[in-house]
Design a protein around this motif. Structure first.
Motif, PDB file in Angstrom:
ATOM      1  N   UNK A 171       0.842  -1.216   0.000  1.00 20.51           N
ATOM      2  CA  UNK A 171       0.000   0.000   0.000  1.00 20.51           C
ATOM      3  C   UNK A 171       0.869   1.255   0.000  1.00 20.51           C
ATOM      4  N   UNK A 172       0.336   2.378  -0.502  1.00 21.70           N
ATOM      5  CA  UNK A 172      -1.085   2.626  -0.791  1.00 21.70           C
ATOM      6  C   UNK A 172      -1.504   2.393  -2.232  1.00 21.70           C
ATOM      7  N   UNK A 173      -0.684   1.822  -3.066  1.00 23.57           N
ATOM      8  CA  UNK A 173      -1.031   1.659  -4.480  1.00 23.57           C
ATOM      9  C   UNK A 173      -2.265   0.779  -4.640  1.00 23.57           C
ATOM     10  N   UNK A 174      -3.049   1.079  -5.658  1.00 24.55           N
ATOM     11  CA  UNK A 174      -4.160   0.213  -6.029  1.00 24.55           C
ATOM     12  C   UNK A 174      -3.635  -0.987  -6.808  1.00 24.55           C
ATOM     13  N   UNK A 175      -2.692  -0.740  -7.736  1.00 24.95           N
ATOM     14  CA  UNK A 175      -2.195  -1.771  -8.644  1.00 24.95           C
ATOM     15  C   UNK A 175      -0.660  -1.782  -8.689  1.00 24.95           C
ATOM     16  N   UNK A 176      -0.120  -2.881  -9.180  1.00 26.97           N
ATOM     17  CA  UNK A 176       1.329  -3.018  -9.369  1.00 26.97           C
ATOM     18  C   UNK A 176       1.876  -1.941 -10.291  1.00 26.97           C
ATOM     19  N   UNK A 177       1.165  -1.675 -11.399  1.00 21.16           N
ATOM     20  CA  UNK A 177       1.670  -0.712 -12.377  1.00 21.16           C
ATOM     21  C   UNK A 177       1.548   0.741 -11.915  1.00 21.16           C
TER      22      UNK A 177
END
Length: 290
Positions: A171-177
């Motif tokens: 976190x805090x990313x939603x996705x890997x990319x």
């Protein structure tokens, strides 16, 4: 690595629905203010024009007011080596469902473009394309709030000709990319934030070798689109430090995209485009996603 894997014939995009201003499975970024739909549409059109200039046939899906997240079409399918895996976005508490986006994307990929379609084989498997990083010789799949282990394994089953490596998205990313993307053949761009580096370390620990790495200050700068020999990234006013790095490090053509309003909910530039190469390149390597 065969660099033709980054040669694309088509790009699917979806027009911005008015309902995107009011609701989404993505949360508004703190301090960003409400989404201005008119400006969002103008900025999105700039992206569409840029895609046409790099030589792809852009297929614009009509906006569906019942599907506010339709803009983020890259979440709905993964296309590699002539095959399209139709994803299964999760149902999130108090968020609009994305299941209604799937049928139209599936139809376009199958009937208009002529791809082989693979479905996720269990409803318990959740996966979104933003968690799937295709490098040209292997696939990294991020475990996140949107993609679970069964979903990551579904990616490996769909593309058995390439190794599939599963990593955790911190976190805090939603996705890997959101943190890591391909900036060229065997070139990864990575954010230097602590959470991005933790995620990136999992990729390095997996034994990934032979890549060059570009490190940028901003998470938003680490999400780019590389297609048909051109690198597309956000404009200098949005990622001043990252843009300077690309100017210094990249010796092939670049296109800067000014996109603010469509990304106020935390989506990234690459979420807005589903790139398709219809040409199949036969190869077979057992997957490691067991």
């Amino acid at each position: 690595m065969d660099t033709t894997c980054f040669k694309y014939n088509f790009a699917l995009v979806s027009r911005v629905a008015s309902s995107f201003a009011d609701t989404s499975s993505y949360d508004l970024i703190r301090g960003q203010g409400p989404v201005d739909i008119d400006n969002a549409r103008r900025e999105h059109e700039e992206l569409v024009d840029a895609l046409r200039r790099i030589g792809v046939d852009v297929i614009e899906l009509p906006c569906d007011e019942k599907q506010p997240d339709g803009l983020f079409v890259d979440d709905i399918a993964v296309v590699i080596n002539g095959t399209a895996l139709v994803c299964n976005p999760p149902s999130l508490p108090n968020k609009p469902s994305r299941q209604g986006e799937i049928a139209v994307v599936r139809q376009v990929l199958r009937k208009e473009i002529g791809l082989k379609i693979v479905e996720v084989d269990t409803e318990k498997a959740t996966v979104e394309g933003g968690d799937v990083l295709w490098t040209g010789r292997e696939i990294f799949v991020g475990l996140s709030t949107r993609t679970n282990l069964l979903g990551a394994q579904a990616v490996g089953k769909a593309f058995p000709e390439y190794p599939t490596i599963i990593v955790k998205v911190h976190p805090p990313a939603v996705h890997l990319k959101d943190y890591i993307s391909m900036a060229g053949p065997e070139v990864m761009t990575v954010s230097k934030t602590d959470w991005a580096q933790k995620t990136f370390q999992e990729i390095r620990n997996s034994g990934a070798i032979g890549y060059k790495y570009i490190t940028v200050d901003e998470d938003e700068a680490a999400n780019v689109i590389y297609a048909n020999g051109v690198l597309m990234h956000l404009s200098n006013d949005l990622i001043p430090k990252g843009s300077a790095v690309y100017t210094n490090k990249i010796d092939y053509p670049r296109v800067a995209i000014h996109m603010v309003e469509p990304l106020k909910r935390g989506g990234r530039l690459s979420n807005c485009v589903l790139l398709v190469n219809r040409v199949r390149h036969p190869k077979r390597i057992p997957t490691t996603a067991q």
